[in-house]
Design a protein around this motif. Sequence first.
Motif, PDB file in Angstrom:
ATOM      1  N   LYS A   1     -27.939  12.017  -2.631  1.00 50.78           N
ATOM      2  CA  LYS A   1     -28.674  12.364  -1.411  1.00 50.78           C
ATOM      3  C   LYS A   1     -30.173  12.204  -1.633  1.00 50.78           C
ATOM      4  O   LYS A   1     -30.893  11.660  -0.782  1.00 50.78           O
ATOM      5  CB  LYS A   1     -28.345  13.794  -0.987  1.00 50.78           C
ATOM      6  CG  LYS A   1     -29.043  14.225   0.290  1.00 50.78           C
ATOM      7  CD  LYS A   1     -28.667  15.652   0.664  1.00 50.78           C
ATOM      8  CE  LYS A   1     -29.395  16.090   1.936  1.00 50.78           C
ATOM      9  NZ  LYS A   1     -29.047  17.486   2.311  1.00 50.78           N
ATOM     10  N   GLU A   2     -30.651  12.678  -2.784  1.00 50.25           N
ATOM     11  CA  GLU A   2     -32.071  12.552  -3.109  1.00 50.25           C
ATOM     12  C   GLU A   2     -32.466  11.081  -3.234  1.00 50.25           C
ATOM     13  O   GLU A   2     -33.537  10.669  -2.769  1.00 50.25           O
ATOM     14  CB  GLU A   2     -32.361  13.289  -4.411  1.00 50.25           C
ATOM     15  CG  GLU A   2     -33.820  13.239  -4.837  1.00 50.25           C
ATOM     16  CD  GLU A   2     -34.066  13.975  -6.141  1.00 50.25           C
ATOM     17  OE1 GLU A   2     -35.010  13.601  -6.862  1.00 50.25           O
ATOM     18  OE2 GLU A   2     -33.308  14.914  -6.449  1.00 50.25           O
ATOM     19  N   GLN A   3     -31.601  10.277  -3.858  1.00 51.26           N
ATOM     20  CA  GLN A   3     -31.894   8.857  -4.009  1.00 51.26           C
ATOM     21  C   GLN A   3     -31.935   8.147  -2.651  1.00 51.26           C
ATOM     22  O   GLN A   3     -32.765   7.263  -2.423  1.00 51.26           O
ATOM     23  CB  GLN A   3     -30.852   8.207  -4.913  1.00 51.26           C
ATOM     24  CG  GLN A   3     -30.965   8.637  -6.372  1.00 51.26           C
ATOM     25  CD  GLN A   3     -29.820   8.113  -7.220  1.00 51.26           C
ATOM     26  OE1 GLN A   3     -28.751   7.750  -6.701  1.00 51.26           O
ATOM     27  NE2 GLN A   3     -30.014   8.056  -8.528  1.00 51.26           N
ATOM     28  N   LYS A   4     -31.042   8.554  -1.755  1.00 50.79           N
ATOM     29  CA  LYS A   4     -31.025   7.946  -0.423  1.00 50.79           C
ATOM     30  C   LYS A   4     -32.299   8.277   0.340  1.00 50.79           C
ATOM     31  O   LYS A   4     -32.883   7.409   1.013  1.00 50.79           O
ATOM     32  CB  LYS A   4     -29.797   8.437   0.351  1.00 50.79           C
ATOM     33  CG  LYS A   4     -29.635   7.780   1.715  1.00 50.79           C
ATOM     34  CD  LYS A   4     -28.363   8.243   2.408  1.00 50.79           C
ATOM     35  CE  LYS A   4     -28.220   7.575   3.778  1.00 50.79           C
ATOM     36  NZ  LYS A   4     -26.981   8.022   4.474  1.00 50.79           N
ATOM     37  N   THR A   5     -32.737   9.527   0.224  1.00 50.49           N
ATOM     38  CA  THR A   5     -33.979   9.933   0.887  1.00 50.49           C
ATOM     39  C   THR A   5     -35.158   9.151   0.328  1.00 50.49           C
ATOM     40  O   THR A   5     -36.028   8.677   1.064  1.00 50.49           O
ATOM     41  CB  THR A   5     -34.219  11.443   0.690  1.00 50.49           C
ATOM     42  OG1 THR A   5     -33.116  12.164   1.240  1.00 50.49           O
ATOM     43  CG2 THR A   5     -35.503  11.886   1.370  1.00 50.49           C
ATOM     44  N   ARG A   6     -35.179   8.996  -0.986  1.00 53.66           N
ATOM     45  CA  ARG A   6     -36.255   8.241  -1.630  1.00 53.66           C
ATOM     46  C   ARG A   6     -36.241   6.784  -1.179  1.00 53.66           C
ATOM     47  O   ARG A   6     -37.296   6.197  -0.923  1.00 53.66           O
ATOM     48  CB  ARG A   6     -36.111   8.336  -3.144  1.00 53.66           C
ATOM     49  CG  ARG A   6     -37.215   7.614  -3.922  1.00 53.66           C
ATOM     50  CD  ARG A   6     -37.067   7.882  -5.402  1.00 53.66           C
ATOM     51  NE  ARG A   6     -35.808   7.363  -5.920  1.00 53.66           N
ATOM     52  CZ  ARG A   6     -35.261   7.753  -7.071  1.00 53.66           C
ATOM     53  NH1 ARG A   6     -35.848   8.669  -7.806  1.00 53.66           N
ATOM     54  NH2 ARG A   6     -34.115   7.222  -7.482  1.00 53.66           N
ATOM     55  N   ALA A   7     -35.048   6.201  -1.090  1.00 54.77           N
ATOM     56  CA  ALA A   7     -34.943   4.804  -0.666  1.00 54.77           C
ATOM     57  C   ALA A   7     -35.411   4.630   0.778  1.00 54.77           C
ATOM     58  O   ALA A   7     -36.029   3.617   1.122  1.00 54.77           O
ATOM     59  CB  ALA A   7     -33.501   4.319  -0.816  1.00 54.77           C
ATOM     60  N   THR A   8     -35.130   5.631   1.620  1.00 51.97           N
ATOM     61  CA  THR A   8     -35.582   5.570   3.009  1.00 51.97           C
ATOM     62  C   THR A   8     -37.098   5.537   3.078  1.00 51.97           C
ATOM     63  O   THR A   8     -37.692   4.725   3.797  1.00 51.97           O
ATOM     64  CB  THR A   8     -35.056   6.777   3.802  1.00 51.97           C
ATOM     65  OG1 THR A   8     -33.626   6.749   3.806  1.00 51.97           O
ATOM     66  CG2 THR A   8     -35.565   6.756   5.244  1.00 51.97           C
ATOM     67  N   ARG A   9     -37.722   6.414   2.312  1.00 50.65           N
ATOM     68  CA  ARG A   9     -39.184   6.433   2.305  1.00 50.65           C
ATOM     69  C   ARG A   9     -39.731   5.127   1.739  1.00 50.65           C
ATOM     70  O   ARG A   9     -40.665   4.541   2.292  1.00 50.65           O
ATOM     71  CB  ARG A   9     -39.702   7.611   1.477  1.00 50.65           C
ATOM     72  CG  ARG A   9     -41.224   7.605   1.399  1.00 50.65           C
ATOM     73  CD  ARG A   9     -41.772   8.533   0.346  1.00 50.65           C
ATOM     74  NE  ARG A   9     -43.191   8.240   0.125  1.00 50.65           N
ATOM     75  CZ  ARG A   9     -43.931   8.794  -0.818  1.00 50.65           C
ATOM     76  NH1 ARG A   9     -43.413   9.663  -1.642  1.00 50.65           N
ATOM     77  NH2 ARG A   9     -45.189   8.468  -0.962  1.00 50.65           N
ATOM     78  N   PHE A  10     -39.163   4.660   0.622  1.00 47.75           N
ATOM     79  CA  PHE A  10     -39.652   3.439   0.009  1.00 47.75           C
ATOM     80  C   PHE A  10     -39.491   2.264   0.965  1.00 47.75           C
ATOM     81  O   PHE A  10     -40.381   1.409   1.079  1.00 47.75           O
ATOM     82  CB  PHE A  10     -38.901   3.165  -1.290  1.00 47.75           C
ATOM     83  CG  PHE A  10     -39.422   1.978  -2.055  1.00 47.75           C
ATOM     84  CD1 PHE A  10     -40.531   2.102  -2.870  1.00 47.75           C
ATOM     85  CD2 PHE A  10     -38.811   0.735  -1.953  1.00 47.75           C
ATOM     86  CE1 PHE A  10     -41.027   1.010  -3.571  1.00 47.75           C
ATOM     87  CE2 PHE A  10     -39.285  -0.358  -2.644  1.00 47.75           C
ATOM     88  CZ  PHE A  10     -40.399  -0.220  -3.462  1.00 47.75           C
TER      89      PHE A  10
END
Length: 382
Positions: free
Chosen positions: A284-293
């Motif tokens: 979930k954290e990685q998905k959020t980070r990818a969204t921002r990136f």
Amino acid sequence: MSVWDDVIDQPTVVTTLDRAVRDQTAMTHGWLLTGPPGSGRSTAARAFAAALECPRHGCGECHECRTALDGSHADVEIVATAGLSIPVRQARELALLAQARPSVGAWRVIVVEDVDRLTERAADALLKALEEPVSRTVWVLCAPSLEDVIITIRSRSRHVRLRTPSAEAVAQLLTRRNGIDPQLALDSARAAQSHVGLALRLARDEGARERRRETLRFAGGIHNLGEAMTAAATLASIAGDETSAASGERDAAERTRLMEQLGADPAARTQPPHIRSQVAALEKEQKTRATRFGRDVVDRALVDLLSLYRDALMVRSGAPVDLVNADLGDQVRDVAQSHSAEQLLNAMDAIGVARERIEAAVPPLLALESMTISLQVKGVRV
């Protein structure tokens, strides 16, 4: 050598922070560093932390300087936001950390690189720590501008503003620090509009330079609705490819490290519930980070596109200024000849609206489609 060597083209900032390190009457518990993207806010914050911990006030060579700069010093906490925001849980942890005295150094320094990404509740938690300062604890907060920070935090911090460094200063840094060819360094610095990190990526990565060139080909090259839809899809695809390339290896490494820490067998077909829950939290954290990136990558592509229309407007008006895309002179002149000044300004407005929509969480593809429709060449005006 000094910790301030990489804080380029910021003499006033360096003077202010260095004086605070050396003169306790100039010191305060809260600092707010603002400046446009690429101006070196985080670099200046880390240099300040290193100088505070260094017995020689920032020699750049001792153990304290090196560990503070790379974020491994025991008394220097670097908060670099990976997700879309800084949650209240993390802010409370920082407030608690601020109460502890330094363990090995002279100061406990807490650097928050994106204080503008605090949620409302997180900002309240951080504000309490700033309102009740602890001796030997220093907060160094970074944000793009004062307006991005809530007024109560601004009022409890000393403001230091960074400016965008010159392309020449950035190029000299890349050549001195990274061994980049001087001409390539200068072209990359101009293309990145003096953003040090982006300039370094462009200088080192031919793929990044090609993706940028592919983005700029759309300027003046959209003539009908079909081409507009294709251009939007291509821009979204370029951003998606770059996001996947940047996050793929890191995500896999993080998952492997988590499994090792939990003592789990990564080859097992099923995992115990407590392992599954922690893996799910990481994903979930990685998905959020990818969204921002991904949003950041799209925004960067739009800034690149905006720069070419800006250059074309400068050429059309005969303004005696340096071009961002000096290495693409023929394309800039073609766009200048195929658009009136009004059309160029309208195109720049359309790109600005797209950036605002994406920042407001509009799906990037929808924002890009609306933009590329507006970028259609209506006719040639010379």
